[in-house]
Design an enzyme around this catalytic site. Structure first.
Site, short mmCIF file in Angstrom:
data_model
loop_
_atom_site.label_atom_id
_atom_site.label_comp_id
_atom_site.label_asym_id
_atom_site.label_seq_id
_atom_site.Cartn_x
_atom_site.Cartn_y
_atom_site.Cartn_z
CB CYS A 36 5.87 -10.02 5.82
SG CYS A 36 4.55 -10.35 4.64
CG ASP B 197 3.56 -9.94 -13.30
OD1 ASP B 197 4.30 -9.93 -12.29
OD2 ASP B 197 3.15 -11.00 -13.81
CG ASP C 47 0.94 -3.61 -6.24
OD1 ASP C 47 1.74 -3.86 -5.32
OD2 ASP C 47 -0.11 -4.25 -6.42
N PRO D 118 0.79 -1.24 0.00
CG PRO D 118 0.08 -0.87 2.21
CD PRO D 118 0.83 -1.86 1.35
N GLY E 46 3.71 2.19 2.01
CA GLY E 46 4.46 2.64 3.17
C GLY E 46 5.95 2.76 2.91
CE LYS E 47 8.63 -3.05 3.35
NZ LYS E 47 7.23 -3.38 3.66
#
Length: 433
Positions: A373, A301, A275, A254, A256-257
């Site tokens: 993650c 992609d 994205d 979304p 943040g980075k």
């Protein structure tokens, strides 16, 4: 029409059990309960899903015969009821039983009233005996495959990791370095009576003692601060983009980075946030606008970068790859239901495809940060090892950091109670020749 909170919780749990993600199932029902009950609805949904492997095992003992598929909502309601009685919630037992039994009417299943009452009251009488019959993975509230993977790969900290997966995550903030320091924002929080502590890994990280609505955070709408886990905040520093660099965040949503990179380095020549999901990319745009930052947005992609990028060479590329999310189970408890062991090989293939697709876009001497993650080696150091064996112009740089555990390549953070999530990082450099 206002929906009963436990009816809504049962519908969410049933939807997740049928294959929807919690992020898909919960938001449409939040507006349908009373404003004051939205927090309770989230607690019931997250709590039930966190302990679902244990609760389902208990329910199998409590039912004399399996419920029919068309009564999946009743099964979900029983799980919600057991969660309330399990000691993990603060709801009084008599209120939990009464409200859960009454919810059968809201489901249109009044025939289940007696069943629900009998199951919950039997649990209260026999909970110790029932718990003694659970397997070790059921006791730990994890599916067998995930329990076995954690205990095999992380034998010493396994108990802490499993407990952390069953806990509520902290609310962590990232101070916008363009607008002030962490100390100055901690002072603002103190003025508002919001207890908080500085993070230990990142200069911009702050942990709130209690989660709150972002609208109550001073300066949130003005871009002074964002919500981001401290482990995720490590990415921008590891990427270490310099003035004049061209940066690609290849799996950006979304955002943040992406935003953190721009906050730390305002002198970039360009920043591209890419994205595969156009709707999720809109969230990147929303975050950029709130923080008054600018980046080129591109729906594509990463495994098959578009021709528009073919002639570009980026000095830094961030790959926050799709993964099993086994390092953020406490934030996404539906992972326990939705993820399967066979998914890991598929994700590993996808991660390698992304690295192979992006490597030609990295400039000579440039750096690519690979992040997941996940806490599983198959998605982390094993992926990097395979990639390095295929590209002789790539090498993994040693990360001289005090956090996490050194792996064959890169470093692994494990989730910590009241601390960061479980993330993996590996920094790859392209030969300057």
């Amino acid at each position: 029409m206002v929906m009963d909170t436990r009816v809504a919780a049962a519908r969410v749990v049933a939807a997740v059990s049928a294959g929807q993600s919690l992020n898909q199932a919960l938001p449409p029902l939040l507006p349908r309960v009373k404003d004051r009950d939205r927090g309770l609805l989230q607690q019931l949904c997250y709590g039930t899903l966190r302990y679902q492997p244990r609760l389902s095992a208990l329910l199998r003992q409590l039912l004399t015969k399996s419920l029919k598929r068309k009564d999946a909502d009743v099964q979900a309601l029983l799980l919600v009821g057991l969660y309330q009685l399990s000691g993990e919630s603060r709801i009084p037992q008599h209120a939990a039983v009464a409200a859960t039994v009454d919810a059968t009417r809201g489901l249109g299943k009044t025939w289940a009233k007696g069943l629900c009452n009998a199951v919950l009251r039997r649990y209260l009488r026999e909970h110790e005996a029932l718990a003694s019959k659970l397997s070790v993975s059921e006791q730990a509230a994890h599916p067998d495959w995930l329990y076995e993977a954690v205990t095999a790969q992380w034998p010493h900290p396994a108990a802490q990791v499993l407990d952390c997966n069953n806990s509520q995550p902290p609310m962590t903030l990232r101070v916008n370095a363009r607008h002030g320091t962490r100390d100055s924002y901690l002072a603002l929080l103190a003025e508002q009576g919001i207890p908080a502590q500085p993070g230990k890994l990142c200069e911009q990280a702050i942990y709130l003692e209690q989660a709150c609505d972002v609208d109550s955070l001073p300066g949130f709408n003005d871009g002074l601060v964002s919500v981001q886990d401290e482990a995720a905040q490590l990415a921008a520093g590891l990427l270490d983009a310099g003035e004049g660099d061209r940066v690609l965040d290849a799996c950006a949503a979304p955002g943040g980075k992406t935003c953190h990179i721009l906050e730390l380095q305002p002198g970039l020549t360009s920043a591209t946030a890419m994205d595969v999901d156009n709707q999720r990319l809109q969230r990147v745009d929303d975050n950029l606008q709130r923080l008054q930052l600018s980046a080129e947005l591109l729906t594509a992609d990463a495994a098959k970068p578009p021709t528009i990028l073919a002639d570009q060479r980026f000095h830094r590329i961030l790959v926050d790859a799709p993964c099993s999310a086994t390092g953020v189970v406490r934030r996404h408890p539906d992972v326990k239901l939705l993820r399967r062991p066979l998914d890991i090989a598929s994700l590993q293939a996808q991660q390698l495809a992304i690295l192979r697709g992006l490597w030609p876009l990295l400039a000579a001497g440039g750096k690519l940060l690979y992040a997941t993650c996940s806490i599983l080696r198959e998605e982390n150091s094993d992926v990097v090892d395979t990639f390095l064996s295929e590209f002789d112009d790539a090498r993994a740089l040693r990360l001289d950091c005090s956090w996490g555990q050194a792996q064959a390549h890169g470093r692994q953070l494990l989730p910590e109670q009241g601390g960061p999530d479980g993330l993996y990082y590996a920094l790859l450099e392209k030969s300057a020749k």
